[in-house]
Design a protein around this motif. Structure first.
Motif, short mmCIF file in Angstrom:
data_model
loop_
_atom_site.label_atom_id
_atom_site.label_comp_id
_atom_site.label_asym_id
_atom_site.label_seq_id
_atom_site.Cartn_x
_atom_site.Cartn_y
_atom_site.Cartn_z
N HIS A 176 0.84 -1.20 0.00
CA HIS A 176 0.00 0.00 0.00
C HIS A 176 0.88 1.25 0.00
O HIS A 176 2.03 1.20 0.44
CB HIS A 176 -0.89 0.03 1.25
CG HIS A 176 -1.91 -1.06 1.31
ND1 HIS A 176 -1.58 -2.38 1.49
CD2 HIS A 176 -3.26 -1.02 1.20
CE1 HIS A 176 -2.68 -3.12 1.48
NE2 HIS A 176 -3.72 -2.31 1.31
N VAL A 177 0.30 2.36 -0.43
CA VAL A 177 1.06 3.62 -0.35
C VAL A 177 0.09 4.78 -0.10
O VAL A 177 -0.97 4.86 -0.73
CB VAL A 177 1.91 3.85 -1.62
CG1 VAL A 177 1.07 3.95 -2.88
CG2 VAL A 177 2.79 5.09 -1.47
N VAL A 178 0.45 5.64 0.84
CA VAL A 178 -0.34 6.83 1.12
C VAL A 178 0.03 7.89 0.08
O VAL A 178 1.21 8.11 -0.19
CB VAL A 178 -0.06 7.37 2.54
CG1 VAL A 178 -0.86 8.66 2.81
CG2 VAL A 178 -0.38 6.30 3.59
N ILE A 179 -0.98 8.52 -0.49
CA ILE A 179 -0.75 9.55 -1.50
C ILE A 179 -1.47 10.83 -1.10
O ILE A 179 -2.68 10.82 -0.82
CB ILE A 179 -1.25 9.06 -2.89
CG1 ILE A 179 -0.39 7.89 -3.37
CG2 ILE A 179 -1.24 10.20 -3.91
CD1 ILE A 179 -0.81 7.28 -4.67
N GLY A 180 -0.72 11.93 -1.03
CA GLY A 180 -1.35 13.23 -0.82
C GLY A 180 -1.75 13.53 0.60
O GLY A 180 -2.74 14.25 0.83
N HIS A 181 -1.00 12.99 1.57
CA HIS A 181 -1.31 13.38 2.95
C HIS A 181 -1.21 14.90 3.07
O HIS A 181 -0.34 15.52 2.45
CB HIS A 181 -0.34 12.69 3.92
CG HIS A 181 -0.78 12.86 5.33
ND1 HIS A 181 -0.51 14.01 6.04
CD2 HIS A 181 -1.51 12.06 6.15
CE1 HIS A 181 -1.06 13.89 7.24
NE2 HIS A 181 -1.67 12.72 7.33
N VAL A 219 -5.52 7.40 -0.95
CA VAL A 219 -5.50 8.80 -1.40
C VAL A 219 -6.21 9.68 -0.36
O VAL A 219 -7.36 9.42 -0.01
CB VAL A 219 -6.23 8.94 -2.76
CG1 VAL A 219 -6.26 10.38 -3.22
CG2 VAL A 219 -5.60 8.05 -3.81
N CYS A 220 -5.50 10.70 0.11
CA CYS A 220 -6.08 11.56 1.14
C CYS A 220 -6.80 12.75 0.51
O CYS A 220 -6.26 13.43 -0.36
CB CYS A 220 -5.00 12.08 2.08
SG CYS A 220 -4.11 10.75 2.92
N ILE A 221 -8.02 12.97 0.98
CA ILE A 221 -8.86 14.09 0.52
C ILE A 221 -9.32 14.83 1.78
O ILE A 221 -9.67 14.18 2.77
CB ILE A 221 -10.14 13.54 -0.18
CG1 ILE A 221 -9.80 12.71 -1.42
CG2 ILE A 221 -11.15 14.65 -0.48
CD1 ILE A 221 -9.43 13.49 -2.63
N GLY A 222 -9.31 16.15 1.75
CA GLY A 222 -9.83 16.86 2.93
C GLY A 222 -9.62 18.35 2.83
O GLY A 222 -8.71 18.82 2.15
N GLU A 223 -10.47 19.06 3.53
CA GLU A 223 -10.45 20.52 3.46
C GLU A 223 -9.73 21.13 4.66
O GLU A 223 -9.67 20.55 5.72
CB GLU A 223 -11.89 21.06 3.38
CG GLU A 223 -12.67 21.07 4.68
CD GLU A 223 -13.16 19.70 5.16
OE1 GLU A 223 -12.86 18.68 4.52
OE2 GLU A 223 -13.82 19.67 6.22
N GLU A 224 -9.22 22.34 4.43
CA GLU A 224 -8.61 23.14 5.50
C GLU A 224 -9.72 23.79 6.32
O GLU A 224 -10.85 23.94 5.84
CB GLU A 224 -7.74 24.25 4.89
CG GLU A 224 -6.57 23.79 4.07
CD GLU A 224 -5.37 23.41 4.92
OE1 GLU A 224 -5.37 23.70 6.13
OE2 GLU A 224 -4.45 22.80 4.37
N LEU A 225 -9.35 24.27 7.51
CA LEU A 225 -10.34 24.91 8.37
C LEU A 225 -10.98 26.13 7.70
O LEU A 225 -12.20 26.30 7.73
CB LEU A 225 -9.69 25.32 9.70
CG LEU A 225 -10.65 25.92 10.72
CD1 LEU A 225 -11.77 24.95 11.07
CD2 LEU A 225 -9.90 26.33 11.99
N GLU A 226 -10.14 26.97 7.06
CA GLU A 226 -10.69 28.18 6.43
C GLU A 226 -11.69 27.80 5.33
O GLU A 226 -12.69 28.50 5.14
CB GLU A 226 -9.59 29.05 5.77
CG GLU A 226 -8.37 29.36 6.64
CD GLU A 226 -7.41 28.18 6.74
OE1 GLU A 226 -6.81 27.83 5.72
OE2 GLU A 226 -7.26 27.61 7.85
N GLU A 227 -11.39 26.73 4.62
CA GLU A 227 -12.30 26.30 3.56
C GLU A 227 -13.62 25.83 4.15
O GLU A 227 -14.69 26.12 3.63
CB GLU A 227 -11.63 25.20 2.73
CG GLU A 227 -10.43 25.71 1.95
CD GLU A 227 -9.53 24.62 1.39
OE1 GLU A 227 -8.81 24.90 0.42
OE2 GLU A 227 -9.50 23.49 1.93
#
Ligand code: PGA
Length: 254
Positions: free
Chosen positions: A82-87, A117-125
């Motif tokens: 496995h491989v983590v992408i885009g932390h 694959v990491c997906i996620g928003e910042e607090l400001e967003e």
């Protein structure tokens, strides 16, 4: 329970001896251990039940003049699955763009590695009501021209909930459910049930090959509430995966 736990050790622990001890205490079916690159080779002989993941990979070539980098093929040949992408830490600190992540996803799939694959928003967003637009954009750009029926994990990790961020805010299963359902609908509405050449912006990913993880300050107290979310196959865990007693309580849930 048939769920998985991904242990993202980040730049921990400080010595190989500690890494071996941590791996032995974390060796459980359904666990994917993602230690720093330097420990992968030794740890593959220390675990019998867990799988091995890398925290990153280079997006081009199998070998070549890329100082400091590690290729998908090197990881695969070592026994990494496995491989983590885009932390978000790599996106922020190392300026990884969605275009780079798209290349990383392609080379991981081509090498037979299972991407996380990491997906996620910042607090400001989040605070400015842009979360859904951010998920949509990240998915469209990271999955651009990807054609596959291979398993891909998408880890929804709201950046504001990751424990190492200053002032991390606890997430709720309600928010995570909404986010994961939304991301799931993005993938389904743009996917095909079989692999066909993808047109620009249209994913050639079979929805059934996508599984969802949740990550962000998950620990033994809140793990069950996130694992119970219907579309969630498992958890991506940072800090709590470094504490054997804590991790063992979480392993008992899968
Ligand atoms: P955390 O990290 O569990 O310490 O919040 C999760 C991650 O960064 O993947």
């Amino acid at each position: 329970m048939d769920k998985i736990l991904v242990a993202n050790w980040k730049m921990n622990p400080g010595t190989l001896t500690e890494a071996i001890e941590l791996a032995r205490g974390s060796d459980h079916e359904g666990v994917i251990l993602c230690p720093p690159f330097i420990y992968l080779h030794t740890l593959k002989d220390e675990i019998m039940n867990a799988a091995l993941g890398a925290q990153d990979l280079f997006w081009e070539g199998e070998t070549g003049p890329f100082t400091g980098e590690v290729s998908a093929r090197m990881l695969k040949n070592l026994g990494v699955s496995h491989v983590v992408i885009g932390h978000s830490e790599r996106r922020k600190r190392f300026h990884e763009t969605t275009e780079i992540l798209n290349h990383k996803l392609k080379v991981a799939l081509a090498a037979g590695l299972t991407p996380i694959v990491c997906i996620g928003e910042e607090l400001e967003e989040k605070m400015s009501g842009q979360s859904e637009a951010v998920w949509q954009k990240q998915c469209a750009e990271i999955f651009k021209d990807i054609q596959t029926n291979s398993l891909i994990y998408i880890a929804y990790e709201p950046v504001w909930a990751i424990s190492t961020n200053k002032n991390a805010l606890p997430d709720t299963p309600e928010n995570a459910t909404h986010a994961i359902n939304f991301i799931c609908s993005i993938i389904s509405s743009h996917s095909t049930t079989s692999v066909i050449p993808a047109e620009a912006g249209i994913f050639g990913v079979s929805p059934s090959s996508i599984k969802f993880l949740y990550g962000g300050s998950v620990n033994s107290s809140n793990a069950a509430s996130f694992l119970d979310i219907p579309n969630v196959t498992g958890l991506l865990v940072g800090g709590a995966s470094l504490k054997i007693p804590e991790w063992q309580k979480m392993m008992a849930l899968i």
